[in-house]
Design a protein around this motif. Structure first.
Motif, PDB file in Angstrom:
ATOM      1  N   PHE A   1       0.833  -1.194   0.000  1.00 33.64           N
ATOM      2  CA  PHE A   1       0.000   0.000   0.000  1.00 33.64           C
ATOM      3  C   PHE A   1       0.873   1.250   0.000  1.00 33.64           C
ATOM      4  N   GLY A   2       1.879   1.285   0.843  1.00 31.27           N
ATOM      5  CA  GLY A   2       2.785   2.427   0.890  1.00 31.27           C
ATOM      6  C   GLY A   2       3.561   2.606  -0.404  1.00 31.27           C
ATOM      7  N   PHE A   3       3.982   1.498  -0.993  1.00 30.33           N
ATOM      8  CA  PHE A   3       4.736   1.556  -2.243  1.00 30.33           C
ATOM      9  C   PHE A   3       3.897   2.162  -3.358  1.00 30.33           C
ATOM     10  N   PHE A   4       2.679   1.682  -3.518  1.00 26.59           N
ATOM     11  CA  PHE A   4       1.834   2.196  -4.582  1.00 26.59           C
ATOM     12  C   PHE A   4       1.312   3.593  -4.261  1.00 26.59           C
ATOM     13  N   LEU A   5       1.108   3.911  -2.999  1.00 28.91           N
ATOM     14  CA  LEU A   5       0.675   5.254  -2.618  1.00 28.91           C
ATOM     15  C   LEU A   5       1.759   6.274  -2.936  1.00 28.91           C
ATOM     16  N   ALA A   6       3.008   5.881  -2.793  1.00 32.73           N
ATOM     17  CA  ALA A   6       4.124   6.796  -3.063  1.00 32.73           C
ATOM     18  C   ALA A   6       4.214   7.163  -4.537  1.00 32.73           C
ATOM     19  N   SER A   7       3.662   6.345  -5.411  1.00 28.34           N
ATOM     20  CA  SER A   7       3.745   6.644  -6.839  1.00 28.34           C
ATOM     21  C   SER A   7       2.519   7.394  -7.350  1.00 28.34           C
ATOM     22  N   THR A   8       1.637   7.823  -6.463  1.00 30.31           N
ATOM     23  CA  THR A   8       0.479   8.613  -6.870  1.00 30.31           C
ATOM     24  C   THR A   8       0.734  10.080  -6.571  1.00 30.31           C
ATOM     25  N   GLY A   9      -0.214  10.903  -6.889  1.00 29.98           N
ATOM     26  CA  GLY A   9      -0.107  12.326  -6.624  1.00 29.98           C
ATOM     27  C   GLY A   9      -0.227  12.665  -5.151  1.00 29.98           C
ATOM     28  N   ALA A  10      -0.619  11.699  -4.331  1.00 28.08           N
ATOM     29  CA  ALA A  10      -0.780  11.945  -2.901  1.00 28.08           C
ATOM     30  C   ALA A  10       0.554  11.978  -2.167  1.00 28.08           C
ATOM     31  N   SER A  11       1.621  11.591  -2.824  1.00 28.76           N
ATOM     32  CA  SER A  11       2.918  11.523  -2.137  1.00 28.76           C
ATOM     33  C   SER A  11       3.421  12.905  -1.724  1.00 28.76           C
ATOM     34  N   GLY A  12       3.175  13.926  -2.525  1.00 31.15           N
ATOM     35  CA  GLY A  12       3.629  15.278  -2.184  1.00 31.15           C
ATOM     36  C   GLY A  12       2.988  15.802  -0.907  1.00 31.15           C
ATOM     37  N   PRO A  13       1.649  15.801  -0.824  1.00 30.37           N
ATOM     38  CA  PRO A  13       1.014  16.267   0.413  1.00 30.37           C
ATOM     39  C   PRO A  13       1.353  15.409   1.637  1.00 30.37           C
ATOM     40  N   ILE A  14       1.531  14.123   1.445  1.00 36.64           N
ATOM     41  CA  ILE A  14       1.896  13.251   2.573  1.00 36.64           C
ATOM     42  C   ILE A  14       3.286  13.616   3.078  1.00 36.64           C
ATOM     43  N   ASN A  15       4.218  13.849   2.169  1.00 36.18           N
ATOM     44  CA  ASN A  15       5.569  14.245   2.576  1.00 36.18           C
ATOM     45  C   ASN A  15       5.560  15.601   3.277  1.00 36.18           C
ATOM     46  N   GLU A  16       4.764  16.537   2.769  1.00 32.72           N
ATOM     47  CA  GLU A  16       4.664  17.852   3.401  1.00 32.72           C
ATOM     48  C   GLU A  16       4.061  17.754   4.796  1.00 32.72           C
ATOM     49  N   LEU A  17       3.041  16.909   4.956  1.00 30.90           N
ATOM     50  CA  LEU A  17       2.420  16.715   6.261  1.00 30.90           C
ATOM     51  C   LEU A  17       3.406  16.099   7.247  1.00 30.90           C
TER      52      LEU A  17
END
Length: 62
Positions: free
Chosen positions: A35-51
Motif C-alpha cells: 500500500f505504501g509503495f503504490f501510494l508513493a507513486s500517486t499524486g498523494a505523495s507530495g502532500p503526505i511528505n509535506e504533512l
C-alpha cells in the motif's frame, strides 16, 4: 496511473479490514508495504511528505 490508483485503493481497503479485525501477521505487513509503495507513486505523495515534514518540525515546539 489508473492501475496505480486502483492498486492503492485495493491495498488500502485490504489494510483497513486487516487492521479493523486485528488480523496482524506477515500477510498484513506485506499488504501495508505494498500500500505504501503504490501510494508513493500517486499524486498523494507530495502532500503526505509535506504533512510528515510539518509534524516532525512541530514536535520540538511542543
Amino acid at each position: 496511473m489508473a492501475v496505480t490508483v486502483s492498486l492503492v485503493l485495493l491495498f488500502g481497503l485490504v489494510l483497513f479490514f486487516l487492521l479493523r479485525f486485528n488480523s496482524l501477521s506477515w500477510g498484513s505487513a506485506f499488504i501495508a508495504v505494498m500500500f505504501g509503495f503504490f501510494l508513493a507513486s500517486t499524486g498523494a505523495s507530495g502532500p503526505i511528505n509535506e504533512l510528515a515534514t510539518a509534524v516532525i518540525k512541530a514536535i520540538p515546539n511542543l
